[in-house]
Design an enzyme around this catalytic site. Structure first.
Site, PDB file in Angstrom:
ATOM      1  N   SER A  98       0.801  -1.219   0.000  1.00  0.00           N
ATOM      2  CA  SER A  98       0.000   0.000   0.000  1.00  0.00           C
ATOM      3  C   SER A  98       0.836   1.273   0.000  1.00  0.00           C
ATOM      4  CB  SER A  98      -0.944   0.010   1.212  1.00  0.00           C
ATOM      5  OG  SER A  98      -0.224  -0.012   2.420  1.00  0.00           O
ATOM      6  N   LYS A 149      -6.503   3.318   8.700  1.00  0.00           N
ATOM      7  CA  LYS A 149      -5.642   4.343   8.104  1.00  0.00           C
ATOM      8  C   LYS A 149      -6.290   5.723   8.191  1.00  0.00           C
ATOM      9  CE  LYS A 149      -3.315   1.139   4.967  1.00  0.00           C
ATOM     10  NZ  LYS A 149      -3.118   0.709   3.571  1.00  0.00           N
TER      11      LYS A 149
END
Length: 782
Positions: A678, A721
């Site tokens: 990511s 996140k």
């Protein structure tokens, strides 16, 4: 009634001194002070009283000092005192020296009545009988010469068979009749005990063979049990009767009776007999047909869950759904089909401190079931789950069977804590052993190696906890319902601190709400500037620290005679005094103040976090250098990012010559291993920023996997996140377009504070993340 007199008092833990006793007492500083004060007084007497932990003594003994010297063995200072009269302790008073003085009143012994003399005669008879058993002829002569009932009763101070509590009771009983009655009871009981012991010893000696020591021990045990009126618990006949009386399933009963038959054929000296008895005890202790009744009050169950935990709606909804289905099946008389129950198996995955473990107890209370916790962290032996085979010495059942026995029912709530931290070695794989336990289609016939019997676990509610879902074996995860707990927002933390943490820590510090309050502004600042965690564990530690310091401040003021300072109000400006300076401040603007630094978002075992990626170019042979303890996947992401930037340099406004140098990509916090795809878009943005000399916007964070043609692919952990981005003070976050469904799980207050942009092309991210060209003060690096 005698007039009160003032005497120094000496508190002693032991011995308990009664009138007429002459005993040595070792002198410490306090004792020497009392003895010196007594010697300097007019009457030369002091009061000796027992030192009690729970209260102030009411009676003591006025004593005179016979001699002061040193003990023969140790050489320590000591005084020999003679107890004279029992005295009632009054109020404290003053006297010369540093000793403690009290007013005491001597207890006058009345003239003995006929009843008193009868009691004294009865006690003397018991006392002489016991002394004759011990052949203590000199003491017998002394006792025979005593005619005063009070003196006779107080000789019990020398009795070794009386406890200190009993002697203290004699000291605090001024009535001689009551003392004699107590002594008759105690002495009679002790004499009976001595007689029984002597009888047992005599029986053992008569049946003992000098060459058989083991036979001697067995005879002593048999004689003791005979006197207590107990049967032989280890006999096969006893086990057979217990099995017949027990409520066991038919197959279990048959297996247990087979083992009893084997025990009957086994010699007493054979070690196999002990193994069979242990197995039978284990089987008989298990609650084969015991089940607790589930609560059917859905509203009450929901209230319990809401009162114990803030948020966690997915778990609460699942438990209420389970109760609703269970209640409907019960109402309609629906039975279990195919031997399978309706036990739930859920795994709660989330960072530490979000309430996963404590949730198990709340679930058990909501269901009305027993709760058992099984800690799996660090377990490496398969036998810990399935048990040892009975062929091994010291074999035991596994933790699942022991948990059922501990709960005392076949349908408890079993919390499998830290299931992602199971290990494996040459002793097997515990995670593989859990497959049968957690599979709803199989666990109605779970077979433990030690029991070797089918155990129905289908009605057990299994809750597992883990920090990282990737560390749970996929086959094991497939058998459980995954419930992710991604952490708390700032508003959630504020509510939890106000409703749960603050009252608990205030109570632990022995403070009340009237003595200390913490403002919401202070709580919000602690959550924002003193902690950067998805849970509230560190938050609670900081609140505990504040409460301790407030309690100390109040105690110091009270001990110094100052006016009370309550109520103490802890506001935002007071936190530096209690907790020091803030540990976490917004750093994105500082870190991205130069070109080549981009802010990414990552997920670790501790929850979501921001990840700064730095890129720079130096003279040297063209190539890519990676540092920061990166994993293989992250290294490949860096290679892909550099290849993409080189292939699309013109579109990105990058001079290709700037990439024909030695490119160094670094991810700070090098001591922490990092891996995952990511960070791809973040690496592309950092490389373009370095090559163009344009800084990345300080308020921007991003996450997403990138391909060689610049497509942004979806990633995991979106909620964690975004929570990390909110905690770090970011305002704009780029995520992959295909992660849009994950936004449904993100709290509304987080989406209100963040501008979440859904992207499909990394070039669009770069275009929006970099500051405009007009804002640059320095040309692109050459």
């Amino acid at each position: 009634m005698p007039e009160p007199i003032s005497v120094p008092v000496l508190f002693v833990k032991e011995p308990i001194v009664l009138p007429g006793m002459v005993v040595p007492i070792e002198l410490d500083d306090a004792a020497r002070t009392a003895v010196d004060a007594a010697q300097a007084s007019n009457n030369g007497r002091l009061l000796i009283a027992p030192r009690l932990d729970d209260r102030y003594p009411t009676y003591g003994v006025l004593a005179s000092i016979v001699q002061v010297g040193r003990l023969a063995g140790s050489g320590n200072a000591a005084a020999v005192v003679r107890g004279e009269r029992r005295a009632h302790i009054g109020t404290g008073t003053t006297g010369p020296g540093a000793a403690l003085w009290v007013e005491v009143t001597e207890v006058q012994e009345p003239e003995p009545t006929d009843e008193t003399r009868a009691l004294a005669a009865e006690y003397k008879k018991l006392l002489l009988a016991m002394l004759q058993r011990r052949e203590a002829w000199q003491i017998i002569d002394f006792v025979n010469q005593l005619t005063d009932p009070a003196q006779l009763a107080d000789t019990a101070g020398y009795a070794s068979y009386l406890s200190d509590v009993q002697k203290r009771q004699l000291l605090e009983t001024p009535n001689v009749d009551d003392r004699l009655r107590a002594l008759i009871q105690w002495t009679g009981d002790h004499l009976a005990e001595v007689e029984v012991n002597d009888k047992i010893a005599e029986e053992v000696r008569e049946g003992m063979e000098k060459t058989q020591k083991e036979f001697l021990l067995r005879q002593q045990l048999a004689a003791i049990r005979k006197e207590l009126g107990e049967g032989e618990p280890d006999g096969s006949d006893d086990y057979r009767a217990r099995i017949e009386a027990a409520d066991l399933p038919e197959k279990v009963r048959e297996a247990a009776l087979r083992e009893v038959a084997k025990l009957e054929r086994t010699s007493e000296q054979s070690p196999e007999g002990g193994w069979i008895r242990t197995w039978l005890d284990t089987v008989l202790e298990l609650p084969w047909n015991v089940k607790t009744e589930d609560s059917t009050d859905l509203k009450a169950a929901r209230e319990i869950l809401d009162n114990d935990h803030h948020g966690l709606e997915d778990v609460k909804d699942r438990i209420v759904e389970y109760l609703a289905v269970r209640a409907r099946r019960t109402q309609r008389g629906m039975t279990v089909v195919g031997g399978r129950g309706s036990g739930a198996v859920m795994v709660l995955v989330g960072p530490p401190g979000v309430g996963k473990t404590s949730l198990g107890e709340s679930v058990a209370r909501a269901l009305g079931r027993k709760f058992v916790r099984v800690a799996l962290g660090g377990v490496r032996d398969e036998a810990e789950i399935r048990g040892h085979r009975r062929t091994y010495v010291g074999a035991l059942p596994g933790r699942i069977v022991r948990a059922i026995g501990e709960a005392g029912s076949m349908n408890p709530v079993v919390l499998l804590d830290e299931i992602d931290k199971l290990g494996s070695d040459f002793r097997g794989d515990p995670a593989a052993a859990l497959l049968e336990v957690l599979d709803p289609a199989q666990n109605h016939t779970f077979r433990d190696h030690y029991l070797d019997l089918d155990l129905d676990l289908s009605d057990v509610v299994f809750l597992a906890t883990a920090n990282v879902v990737e560390n749970i074996p996929s086959a094991l995860l497939d058998r459980m319902e995954l419930v992710e707990i991604d952490g708390y927002t700032a508003d959630d933390k504020l509510a939890i601190a106000r409703d749960f943490l603050l009252p608990r820590q205030r109570e632990k510090a022995a403070l009340t709400e009237d003595e200390v309050t913490v403002t919401e502004a202070a709580l919000r600042k602690i959550a924002a500037d003193y902690t950067r965690e998805p849970g509230v564990r560190q938050f609670e530690r900081l609140l505990a620290k504040v409460m301790r310091k407030v309690a100390t401040k109040i105690a110091e003021a009270e001990s110094g005679g100052e006016a009370p300072i309550t109520p103490v109000v802890v506001d935002e400006g007071d936190l530096v005094e209690y907790l020091g300076r803030p540990r976490f401040l917004p750093e994105s603007a500082e870190r991205t103040a130069v070109p080549g630094v981009a802010t990414g978002l990552a997920v670790t075992g501790m929850g979501g976090d921001v990840l700064y990626i730095e890129a720079t170019a130096t003279d040297g042979e063209p190539g890519l250098q990676l540092t920061g303890q990166l994993g293989d996947v992250m290294k490949e992401s860096a290679q892909i990012a550099l290849s993409y930037v080189r292939a699309h340099a013109k579109e990105l406004g990058v001079d290709p010559a700037t990439l024909d140098r030695k490119i160094h990509v670094h991810v700070p916090a090098g001591a922490v291993p990092k891996d995952g795809p990511s960070a791809g878009v973040t690496m592309v943005t950092a490389l373009v920023s370095m090559a163009t000399g344009r800084k990345v916007r300080a308020d921007v964070g991003m996450t997403g996997e990138v391909t060689l043609n610049g497509r942004v692919l979806p990633i995991g952990g979106v909620k964690q996140k975004l929570l990390a981005a909110q905690r770090a003070g970011l305002s704009t976050v780029f995520i992959p377009q295909r992660n849009e469904p994950d936004l449904d799980d993100v709290p509304a207050e987080v989406l209100e504070t963040l501008d979440v942009k859904l992207m499909t092309d990394v070039a669009d991210i770069v275009k929006q993340a970099l500051e405009p060209v007009a804002a640059q003060e320095t040309p692109a690096a050459a």
